[in-house]
Each structure stands twice: as structure tokens, then as C-alpha cells.
Design a protein around this motif. Structure first.
Motif, PDB file in Angstrom:
ATOM      1  N   ALA A 120       0.833  -1.198   0.000  1.00 46.70           N
ATOM      2  CA  ALA A 120       0.000   0.000   0.000  1.00 46.70           C
ATOM      3  C   ALA A 120       0.874   1.256   0.000  1.00 46.70           C
ATOM      4  O   ALA A 120       0.571   2.245  -0.687  1.00 46.70           O
ATOM      5  N   VAL A 121       1.978   1.220   0.746  1.00 46.15           N
ATOM      6  CA  VAL A 121       2.910   2.354   0.769  1.00 46.15           C
ATOM      7  C   VAL A 121       3.555   2.540  -0.606  1.00 46.15           C
ATOM      8  O   VAL A 121       3.675   3.669  -1.112  1.00 46.15           O
ATOM      9  N   ALA A 122       3.968   1.436  -1.230  1.00 47.02           N
ATOM     10  CA  ALA A 122       4.579   1.520  -2.560  1.00 47.02           C
ATOM     11  C   ALA A 122       3.597   2.102  -3.573  1.00 47.02           C
ATOM     12  O   ALA A 122       3.966   2.938  -4.408  1.00 47.02           O
ATOM     13  N   ALA A 123       2.339   1.692  -3.504  1.00 46.33           N
ATOM     14  CA  ALA A 123       1.321   2.208  -4.417  1.00 46.33           C
ATOM     15  C   ALA A 123       1.117   3.703  -4.216  1.00 46.33           C
ATOM     16  O   ALA A 123       0.953   4.462  -5.186  1.00 46.33           O
ATOM     17  N   ALA A 124       1.139   4.148  -2.968  1.00 48.89           N
ATOM     18  CA  ALA A 124       0.975   5.578  -2.682  1.00 48.89           C
ATOM     19  C   ALA A 124       2.136   6.384  -3.262  1.00 48.89           C
ATOM     20  O   ALA A 124       1.945   7.489  -3.793  1.00 48.89           O
ATOM     21  N   MET A 125       3.343   5.854  -3.164  1.00 48.23           N
ATOM     22  CA  MET A 125       4.514   6.536  -3.728  1.00 48.23           C
ATOM     23  C   MET A 125       4.367   6.710  -5.239  1.00 48.23           C
ATOM     24  O   MET A 125       4.634   7.786  -5.790  1.00 48.23           O
ATOM     25  N   ILE A 126       3.959   5.641  -5.916  1.00 45.49           N
ATOM     26  CA  ILE A 126       3.767   5.702  -7.374  1.00 45.49           C
ATOM     27  C   ILE A 126       2.637   6.662  -7.720  1.00 45.49           C
ATOM     28  O   ILE A 126       2.732   7.458  -8.665  1.00 45.49           O
ATOM     29  N   LEU A 127       1.561   6.617  -6.965  1.00 48.46           N
ATOM     30  CA  LEU A 127       0.390   7.455  -7.232  1.00 48.46           C
ATOM     31  C   LEU A 127       0.735   8.938  -7.208  1.00 48.46           C
ATOM     32  O   LEU A 127       0.307   9.706  -8.077  1.00 48.46           O
ATOM     33  N   PHE A 128       1.526   9.357  -6.230  1.00 50.23           N
ATOM     34  CA  PHE A 128       1.790  10.786  -6.049  1.00 50.23           C
ATOM     35  C   PHE A 128       3.023  11.290  -6.793  1.00 50.23           C
ATOM     36  O   PHE A 128       3.159  12.502  -6.995  1.00 50.23           O
ATOM     37  N   SER A 129       3.909  10.400  -7.213  1.00 53.26           N
ATOM     38  CA  SER A 129       5.162  10.876  -7.809  1.00 53.26           C
ATOM     39  C   SER A 129       5.243  10.695  -9.322  1.00 53.26           C
ATOM     40  O   SER A 129       5.936  11.452 -10.007  1.00 53.26           O
ATOM     41  N   VAL A 130       4.568   9.696  -9.861  1.00 52.46           N
ATOM     42  CA  VAL A 130       4.673   9.396 -11.283  1.00 52.46           C
ATOM     43  C   VAL A 130       3.583  10.131 -12.054  1.00 52.46           C
ATOM     44  O   VAL A 130       2.395   9.992 -11.742  1.00 52.46           O
TER      45      VAL A 130
END
Length: 552
Positions: A217-227
């Protein structure tokens, strides 16, 4: 990797939250390695917090899905002992690898159509949901089914994030950047068995799967907000046309999945039933062969000029000696490396009687050497500009030397100390070979094929591990069954293949006999793996060319 323009480097705003970099460094590939049809164009790369956060998300995602492959290796015995089905134990791993392998190329092609970001987030959601399902499974069948769906999500994460790795930095920075990302992959392979042993011994094996939920879930949040949504085309005035969903080769994808599923099912049935003449083994293998022929025919048909459908496996791969050699090499690399990762802890627990934690600690000699091999390869090809193929051959020789000793472990010394030293040679070679394949891939194919080619390399790697693991499991189990049938009797032999806890309850002399037979079985299995390692040398030689590829 697309060629880069030679204009001045400049920084332009992407939006109010981040920036993009327009790289101006010329691609330094040898002329022979530049695919025809590529043209110079400005490539906009992420910088600042977007770059670092997206890299963290990519790294964490890769870590989790590869962590999941090996963490089960030391927990396999406790899982099957609790769920009472040791004979079907390898399905817990194979079910994951089956869908993981089958989905790689499809996810890569799908990400070309719907975009990298959406494909990556979708796969992370699937992986997270079915990780929770694995943790809640009450029977081995439920666990196997959830593992299969978990593998679908895992294949998407790997295929899409690896494609993103090639698009995150210019070509001259790829060796360093890919090393950082792939080291996370190899650390996951190294730590998986150790943490699997700790969790199984100190808590419940269910946490092996549940631990994925918060971290993914943390990894998905990183991708969601940065990419950016249009990655990797952010900042461009004119975006290259994105293929439509109608152009996806659904027939080819279906045939490939069917061929893979039937092949692995047949091999797995053979290893479980200990018989290759049973109809439940032969039928899927025969139908798989027909499906492979149909798949290749479909790829030839849709690859014809003027066809609007984009093949999942471009026919130009089949016409390229270099690409086919690369894929066959990946098959053999997986057949050696991942198989050893699974079998070494299994040997420690069955032949020596170690706990899951102890077997994980013993595996460190093998798994810790893999990142070292990867780093050594990356430094040599970048700093010294040594062609990767030369070092790959050296690494394969190291693997062969290590496997020669591993296949000749003395039966009267179950906890043979030398085994850990020679296994480190195999681990080092595995890491170096993986590095060579990763670095050479973008220099062997056209820019449009990078996502599919990188996914295909991984697909063949895991296909190799699945095929070799199924074969050696069948051979090893048959060996044990034939050698112990008289000493144990049919009833106890059946109980042994249901749960290895039976070994601890046997009389001392009989316990020693059983453990010795497991050592002999392991030695025989390693002889087969040794043969695969020898074949790996020939697949590498098939990639020989003049001049050799050098990484800029």
C-alpha cells in the motif's frame, strides 16, 4: 533505450510540484548495437522529489514481489505440515510462478496501451488483495488458488516497474541506476528465506503473506503521487500515439497463458504423482505443445506488415539470434539460481533437521553472494567497459564449479560446512549473470520493444526455474520413495510425503537412514541443475558478435 539529442541540457517545469530534466548526453552504444529505425529525440526525465519517490516506490514494489518468491522456501515445510499435504508442497511455489511467468509479457504490452502508472497501480492492488487472501487460507487448495492470483499481481508489478527502470534515466546512467534497483531485488531474494524462517518459528507462517499488505500500500501511494499520468512522455509537447485496447493481441495472450499453464501443470503433476505416464500428466503436456505451436503461428500472422494488432511476442524476436539466445540464457539462469534458492533450505530441514530459521541462516552464504555478483558485474562493465558477455561466461564457470561440489556432498556429513562456501560461488554467478542479462536487454532490441523484451527475459527466467524445479522435485521424490519403500513400509512412506515431521519420531537408526536418502536425493537434483548450468554457457556463446556490446 531511445537515443538522446545532443542539444544543451536544460531544466523545465513539469508543474508546480516537480521538474523534468531534458538529457543531452549522447548514447554511447557501439554502432552494431543500435537498432534500426530509432531516431534522436528529447527525452524528459523526472528529477527532484518525483525521481526519488518514484524510485523508492519502484524499489519497494520489486522488493516485495521477489521477496515473496523466496520467503516461502523456508516456510514451506511448516505450511504443509499444518495443512497436511506435503506431497503437494511445491504447488505453493509453482502456482505463484505459473501466473507470475504467464502474465509478464501481457502486463508489459498492456502498460503500453493504458499507461505505465495505471498498469502499475492496478497490479499492486491485485497483489495486495490476494496476499491478504493467502494469509487467511484454511486449506492448501485455498492457499494455492490465492497464490495464483497473487502471482498475477506480482507479474504486473515486475513487468511494469522494470520497463519504468529503463525510462527513468539516460542510457549512460542505466548501469548505476539499474544496479541500485536490482540490488533490492537480490536483497529480497537473500532476506526472504531468513525472514521466512524467523516468522514461521516465532509467529505464524500466515504473516509471510500478510506483511505484504501495508508495505505494498505504501509503494502504491509513492507511485500514485510521484509518477505523472502520462509517464514516460511527461513534458513533451507532442506525445507519441498510444496503441488502443483493440490492438492488444487477445488470441496470442490466451494461447500463451494456456501453453504456459498446461506445461507447468503437467510438470507439476508429474512431480506430485511421481509418474510421467499418467494421463493427468501426459494430457496437459501434449495440449501444451499444440498450444505453443498455435501461439507461434499466431505471432507470425499478427506480426505481418500492415496488421493493426500488436503481438504479445513480436515475431522479429524469433528472427533475431541475439534475442532468442538472450531468452534461452535467461531460462537457464533461472533454472539454476531460483532452484537452488528453493532447494537449499529444503535440504537443511529434511536432511539435517534444522528449523526454518536455521535453514534461512545457512542460505545466507548463497543469497548474500548474489548482490555482490550483480554489483561486481555492473562496476566492471561501466568503469572498465568490459563487454558483459565476457564476464557472464566467467560467472557461469563459477556456477559450474560450485554445482560440481554441491552435487557431491558426502552422505555421512549432513551439515557439510563446505556446502555453504561452494553455494556462494553459485550465488555470485547467479547475480552476475542476472546483471549481464539486465544490462544487455535494451541494447539488443528496438526502443518500441523494450517493455516486452525486458518482461520476456524475466518470463523465461521464471519459466526456467519452474520447469527445472518440477523436474528435480519429481526425480528427487521418486528417488526417496524407491529407496525408502522397504525400510518404512507403504503406510509410513505415505505419512512422510504428507508431513516430514514423521522423521523426528522415527528410531535413531531409521531417522539417520531417511535423512541420508534425502541427501542422496539432493545430490542427484544438483547433478541435473549442473547440466542446466553447462547449457547456459552455450546459450551465452550464441550471443557472440563482433563488435561486442559495451555499456556506455
Amino acid at each position: 533505450m531511445a537515443l538522446l539529442s545532443q542539444g544543451e541540457k536544460r531544466i523545465e517545469p513539469l508543474d508546480s510540484d516537480g521538474k523534468i530534466e531534458i538529457s543531452s548526453t549522447p548514447d554511447e552504444r557501439d554502432i552494431s548495437s543500435i537498432s534500426s529505425g530509432e531516431q534522436n529525440e528529447d527525452i524528459h526525465y523526472l528529477v527532484g522529489w518525483r525521481f526519488y519517490l518514484s524510485t523508492a516506490g519502484i524499489g519497494l514494489g520489486l522488493f516485495l514481489i521477489n521477496f515473496e518468491v523466496t520467503i516461502v522456501s523456508t516456510a514451506l515445510v511448516p505450511i504443509t505440515n499444518e495443512l497436511h499435504d506435503f506431497q503437494q508442497a511445491s504447488w505453493v511455489i509453482t502456482a505463484y510462478l505459473l501466473t507470475y511467468t504467464g502474465g509478464l509479457v501481457i502486463w508489459a504490452k498492456l502498460s503500453d496501451i493504458i499507461g505505465r502508472k495505471l498498469a502499475c497501480l492496478s497490479s499492486m492492488i491485485i497483489f495486495t488483495a490476494f496476499s491478504a487472501g493467502c494469509g487467511a487460507a484454511q486449506t492448501l487448495l485455498q492457499l494455492i488458488v490465492c497464490r495464483a492470483f497473487q502471482g498475477i499481481g506480482g507479474s504486473g508489478i515486475y513487468a511494469v516497474t522494470i520497463a519504468m527502470v529503463y525510462e527513468m534515466v539516460p542510457a549512460h546512467k542505466l548501469p548505476i541506476y539499474s544496479s541500485f534497483v536490482m540490488i533490492l531485488f537480490l536483497i529480497a531474494v537473500a532476506l526472504g528465506p531468513l525472514l521466512g524462517g524467523i516468522i514461521s518459528q516465532q509467529a505464524s507462517w500466515r504473516w509471510i503473506f500478510l506483511i505484504n499488505v501495508p508495505f505494498c500500500a505504501v509503494a502504491a501511494a509513492m507511485i500514485l503521487f510521484s509518477v505523472p499520468n502520462n509517464f514516460p512522455n511527461q513534458g513533451r509537447v507532442r506525445h507519441p500515439p498510444r496503441p488502443s485496447l483493440k490492438s492488444l493481441d487477445f488470441l496470442g495472450a490466451t494461447l500463451m497463458l494456456a501453453a504456459l499453464a498446461l506445461l507447468i501443470t503437467g510438470l507439476q503433476q508429474g512431480s506430485s504423482l511421481l509418474s510421467w505416464s499418467d494421463s493427468s500428466v501426459l494430457a496437459p503436456l501434449i495440449v501444451s505443445g499444440v498450444s505453443w505451436v498455435a501461439f507461434l503461428a499466431s505471432q507470425w500472422y499478427v506480426s505481418r506488415e500492415g496488421n493493426t494488432i500488436q503481438p504479445v511476442f513480436p515475431w522479429r524476436f524469433c528472427r533475431s539470434r541475439l534475442v532468442m539466445a538472450l531468452l534461452l540464457n535467461a531460462f537457464t539462469i533461472g533454472g539454476v539460481g531460483i532452484t537452488c534458492t528453493i532447494q537449499l533450505p529444503f535440504r537443511s530441514q529434511t536432511a539435517v533437521g534444522m528449523t526454518p530459521l536455521e535453514s534461512g541462516v545457512r542460505l545466507l552464504a548463497f543469497s548474500a553472494a548474489a548482490p555482490l555478483g550483480f554489483v561486481a558485474m555492473s562496476i566492471a562493465v561501466k568503469k572498465r567497459r568490459v563487454p558483459p558477455i565476457y564476464l557472464s561466461l566467467v560467472a557461469q564457470v563459477l556456477q559450474i564449479i560450485g554445482l560440481v561440489f554441491m552435487s557431491r556432498a558426502p552422505v555421512d556429513k549432513p551439515d557439510w560446512a563446505t556446502l555453504y562456501g561452494v553455494s556462494s560461488l553459485v550465488g555470485f554467478g547467479m547475480g552476475a549473470c542476472n546483471s549481464a542479462a539486465t544490462l544487455m536487454t535494451p541494447f539488443m532490441v528496438e526502443k518500441r520493444d523494450i517493455a516486452v523484451a525486458s518482461a520476456s527475459v524475466v518470463q523465461f527466467r521464471f519459466l526456467g526455474s519452474t520447469v527445472v524445479l518440477s523436474v528435480i522435485t519429481s526425480v528427487g521424490n521418486t528417488w526417496v520413495k524407491n529407496r525408502l519403500s522397504e525400510a518404512l513400509g507403504s503406510e509410513n512412506l505415505g505419512l512422510l510425503f504428507e508431513s516430514t515431521e514423521l522423521i523426528d519420531s522415527l528410531p535413531s537408526d531409521l531417522e539417520t537412514l531417511v535423512r541420508n536418502r534425502f541427501i542422496e536425493s539432493f545430490n542427484l537434483q544438483m547433478e541435473i541443475v549442473l547440466g542446466v548450468a553447462v547449457v547456459s554457457v552455450f546459450t551465452t556463446l550464441l550471443m557472440w558478435q563482433r563488435p561486442q556490446i559495451r555499456i556506455p
